[in-house]
Design a protein around this motif. Structure first.
Motif, mmCIF file in Angstrom:
data_model
loop_
_atom_site.group_PDB
_atom_site.id
_atom_site.type_symbol
_atom_site.label_atom_id
_atom_site.label_comp_id
_atom_site.label_asym_id
_atom_site.label_seq_id
_atom_site.Cartn_x
_atom_site.Cartn_y
_atom_site.Cartn_z
ATOM 1 N N ARG A 175 0.835 -1.207 0.000
ATOM 2 C CA ARG A 175 0.000 0.000 0.000
ATOM 3 C C ARG A 175 0.863 1.247 0.000
ATOM 4 O O ARG A 175 0.567 2.209 -0.689
ATOM 5 N N GLY A 231 -2.252 1.104 -14.112
ATOM 6 C CA GLY A 231 -2.691 0.501 -12.868
ATOM 7 C C GLY A 231 -3.153 1.533 -11.856
ATOM 8 O O GLY A 231 -3.859 1.209 -10.896
ATOM 9 N N HIS A 232 -2.756 2.797 -12.077
ATOM 10 C CA HIS A 232 -3.140 3.889 -11.177
ATOM 11 C C HIS A 232 -4.191 4.811 -11.804
ATOM 12 O O HIS A 232 -5.071 5.319 -11.100
ATOM 13 N N PHE A 233 -4.089 5.043 -13.110
ATOM 14 C CA PHE A 233 -4.995 5.972 -13.796
ATOM 15 C C PHE A 233 -5.476 5.326 -15.089
ATOM 16 O O PHE A 233 -4.670 4.828 -15.877
ATOM 17 N N LEU A 263 1.478 2.491 -15.167
ATOM 18 C CA LEU A 263 0.771 3.755 -15.000
ATOM 19 C C LEU A 263 -0.742 3.532 -15.080
ATOM 20 O O LEU A 263 -1.513 4.099 -14.300
ATOM 21 N N ASN A 293 4.201 5.424 -5.601
ATOM 22 C CA ASN A 293 4.172 5.399 -7.061
ATOM 23 C C ASN A 293 3.176 6.407 -7.600
ATOM 24 O O ASN A 293 3.439 7.105 -8.579
ATOM 25 N N ARG A 294 2.009 6.486 -6.963
ATOM 26 C CA ARG A 294 0.972 7.417 -7.406
ATOM 27 C C ARG A 294 1.464 8.857 -7.278
ATOM 28 O O ARG A 294 1.297 9.673 -8.184
ATOM 29 N N ALA A 299 2.428 1.688 -3.355
ATOM 30 C CA ALA A 299 1.435 2.140 -4.329
ATOM 31 C C ALA A 299 1.195 3.634 -4.201
ATOM 32 O O ALA A 299 1.094 4.354 -5.198
ATOM 33 N N LEU A 300 1.118 4.124 -2.959
ATOM 34 C CA LEU A 300 0.914 5.558 -2.739
ATOM 35 C C LEU A 300 2.115 6.352 -3.239
ATOM 36 O O LEU A 300 1.969 7.430 -3.831
ATOM 37 N N GLU A 335 -6.719 14.270 -11.261
ATOM 38 C CA GLU A 335 -6.012 14.084 -9.998
ATOM 39 C C GLU A 335 -5.128 15.290 -9.680
ATOM 40 O O GLU A 335 -5.045 15.739 -8.535
#
Length: 214
Positions: free
Chosen positions: A12, A54-56, A52, A18-19, A15-16, A65
């Motif tokens: 988690r 995977g996030h957007f 990418l 990376n975002r 992931a944050l 965002e």
């Protein structure tokens, strides 16, 4: 147990991170090239295009965002304008917003383009309410143009701001005064009245009192 908990949390956190990295890379890429593709943004973020996604889900989602992340900083400015005199309040609001927009001028211009205008309006609702309130106060006091309904004047001010953000060079020392005077002119002040206002209130532009605003 601690190791298990840490392991469970790591995905988690990664992931944050990376975002956040994608958003930072997107902002930098867009500032360099307003039409930067997702491939370019992913490369700048050190990710594959698949990662990418995977996030957007698409570029528009990424732009939204960025808007959502930046809007609070602009809205805080609108809530901190307390000048009783409507033209002064409008000038101060414009100058403060310009200083923020100038730091991310290209990204701000994209955020304000037609493809995202409604989303931007929603995110920046506090600013829009502040502008409308200032216009109404100015019309009631006879200090801002009253030949056009207040909501229309407020919308014209918005459109002027969009044009200014997209076309003025943020690095120019004249950009802030030009932005303020452009907005004041739409609100009904002549260029001489705008210059006089900025001369009387040099703090609006953070310039010495002896320096002319022209």
């Amino acid at each position: 147990m601690t190791n298990t908990t840490s392991s469970a949390r790591r995905p988690r956190r990664d992931a944050l991170e990376n975002r956040a990295g994608i958003i930072a890379a997107a902002t930098a890429a867009i500032a360099h090239d307003p039409r930067a593709s997702l491939d370019v943004i992913a490369r700048n973020a050190g990710l594959s295009r698949r990662a990418l996604y995977g996030h957007f889900e698409d570029r528009d989602a990424l732009i939204r965002e960025i808007l959502a992340a930046g809007a609070p900083r602009f809205n805080e400015i609108a809530l901190d304008i307390h000048d009783a005199d409507a033209p002064v309040a409008l000038a101060r609001l414009t100058a403060r917003l310009w200083r923020k927009a100038a730091m991310v001028q290209v990204a701000a211009a994209i955020a304000l383009d037609d493809a995202h205008v409604q989303e931007t309006a929603d995110f920046l609702a506090p600013i829009r309410r502040t502008v409308l309130d200032i216009v109404r106060r100015g019309q009631d006091a006879g200090t801002l143009r009253a030949d056009i309904p207040a909501p229309t004047v407020a919308r014209l001010i918005e459109e002027t701001a969009r044009t200014v953000v997209g076309h003025l060079d943020a690095d120019s020392p004249d950009s802030a005064p030009l932005a303020v005077k452009a907005v004041l002119s739409i609100a009904g002040l002549s260029w001489r009245e705008s210059v006089a206002l900025l001369t009387r209130h040099p703090d609006i532009l953070d310039i010495p009192a002896t320096e002319k605003a022209a």
